[in-house]
Motif scaffolding. Structure first.
Motif, short mmCIF file in Angstrom:
data_model
loop_
_atom_site.label_atom_id
_atom_site.label_comp_id
_atom_site.label_asym_id
_atom_site.label_seq_id
_atom_site.Cartn_x
_atom_site.Cartn_y
_atom_site.Cartn_z
N PRO A 229 0.80 -1.23 0.00
CA PRO A 229 0.00 0.00 0.00
C PRO A 229 0.84 1.28 0.00
O PRO A 229 0.28 2.37 -0.04
CB PRO A 229 -0.81 -0.12 1.29
CG PRO A 229 0.07 -0.90 2.21
CD PRO A 229 0.84 -1.85 1.34
N ARG A 230 2.19 1.14 0.07
CA ARG A 230 3.10 2.28 0.02
C ARG A 230 2.90 3.21 1.22
O ARG A 230 2.74 4.43 1.08
CB ARG A 230 2.96 3.06 -1.30
CG ARG A 230 3.07 2.18 -2.55
CD ARG A 230 4.42 1.46 -2.63
NE ARG A 230 4.46 0.44 -3.65
CZ ARG A 230 4.91 0.63 -4.89
NH1 ARG A 230 5.33 1.82 -5.27
NH2 ARG A 230 4.94 -0.38 -5.75
N LEU A 231 2.93 2.60 2.42
CA LEU A 231 2.78 3.34 3.66
C LEU A 231 4.06 3.28 4.48
O LEU A 231 4.84 2.33 4.36
CB LEU A 231 1.62 2.77 4.48
CG LEU A 231 0.24 2.84 3.83
CD1 LEU A 231 -0.79 2.11 4.68
CD2 LEU A 231 -0.19 4.29 3.61
N GLY A 232 4.27 4.27 5.32
CA GLY A 232 5.46 4.30 6.16
C GLY A 232 5.44 3.19 7.20
O GLY A 232 4.48 3.07 7.96
N ALA A 233 6.48 2.39 7.24
CA ALA A 233 6.57 1.29 8.20
C ALA A 233 8.03 1.02 8.49
O ALA A 233 8.90 1.15 7.61
CB ALA A 233 5.89 0.04 7.66
#
Length: 325
Positions: A229-233
């Motif tokens: 989902p191209r989220l910061g992690a």
């Protein structure tokens, strides 16, 4: 990359682990040639999830005295070719440019082993011995089944090369237990996935903590949120967390998933609880966790390494569905 096919790839994990267990029982192609290489030292090179899994396996072999080094394939300062050194290059696609560049210095030495999911690949062509991952085609292009296969195949390769092995193995029995554990999580996901995804979705990102012995669980989970989902992690080793990430709990809406089992769980939880951070636990009850998720065999380190990351992968798929495109 076809992220729409990611959930299908995840659903195939139990079947893939079962097939790989059968292949391990039958003897993986190429293994019979490894003892002849005369290795006393092994260098493993890889990138991304291949390296995550390799580090876990290599650490187990080092704990029984074996000389196994894992390096990023992008490193310039790799050891020179030597008669006692076997190089194992791990690449699911067999086409990682960093891996292909790294192995050029070992091509033609007779001691280059490729672990790959594609027999017809540039890496396979460069290698002296090829050992297949047996992970099937990942339609999404995201390394999830190949990630798990790397544990078992590298375990088999190192045991054959070095003539020794740790007591805890990623053998056929562990693969079958891992298949059962992954099945259980997939079947129960409707009960926990939505609340867990909501809990872990904060404005500042998501953090994953895991013990050093299976740091890959946190690394793979964080990678999946970034890749799908191209989220910061972000991933942290639980003990090291108190030295590198604790500071963020004071200034951010800190959301974390803790893969339980580290001797250093308590200090991390004390900081998070004291600063109002929100977190969930996988693999065991942890004080202050808003949600605790268990699955069959989560007290077995091999099963956990093969299964933990499915939680992060399913959260990534759920966040993909909820992310505007």
């Amino acid at each position: 990359m076809d992220t729409a096919a990611f959930r299908t790839d995840l659903d195939l994990i139990p079947e893939t682990l079962g097939r790989l267990a059968d292949a391990v029982d039958a003897g993986l192609a190429g293994l019979d040639r490894l003892a002849l290489l005369g290795a006393s030292r092994v260098l493993v090179v890889g990138m991304g999830s291949s390296r995550y899994a390799a580090e876990v396996v290599a650490r187990r072999f080092r704990a029984v005295g074996a000389s196994v080094l894992v390096e990023l394939a992008s490193v310039e300062l790799l050891p020179p070719a030597a008669p006692d050194l076997v190089v194992v290059a791990v690449s699911a696609t067999g086409g990682s440019v960093e891996v292909l560049r790294a192995v050029e210095r070992y091509r033609g030495t007779g001691r280059l082993v490729a672990i790959t999911n594609r027999a017809a690949s540039p890496l396979a062509e460069a290698a002296d011995v090829v050992v297949p991952l047996h992970a099937g085609v990942e339609a999404s292009g995201v390394a999830c089944r190949t990630f798990r296969a790397t544990f078992a195949v590298l375990d088999e390769v190192l045991a054959e090369l070095l003539g020794t092995a740790p007591a805890a193995r990623f053998d056929a029995a562990a693969l079958r237990r891992g298949a059962e554990a992954n099945t259980a999580l997939l079947e129960s996901a409707a009960d926990w996935l939505d609340p867990l995804a909501d809990l872990l979705t904060g404005p500042d990102g998501t953090w994953f903590l895991a013990p050093a012995e299976r740091l890959s669980s946190a690394q793979q989970s964080a990678l999946m949120l970034r890749e799908v989902p191209r989220l910061g992690a972000f991933a942290s080793e639980t003990g090291d967390w108190s030295h590198v990430d604790v500071y963020l709990t004071k200034t951010q809406d800190y959301r974390a998933l803790v893969y339980a089992g580290s001797a250093w769980d308590a200090p991390a939880l004390d900081w998070m609880h004291g600063r109002g951070s929100r977190f969930a636990a996988v693999g065991g009850p942890l004080d202050g966790a808003e949600l605790a998720l268990r699955y069959p065999g989560d007290d077995d380190a091999s099963v956990a390494a093969l299964t933990d990351s499915l939680v992060g992968e399913l959260v990534a798929d759920r966040r993909l569905a909820a992310t505007p495109r």
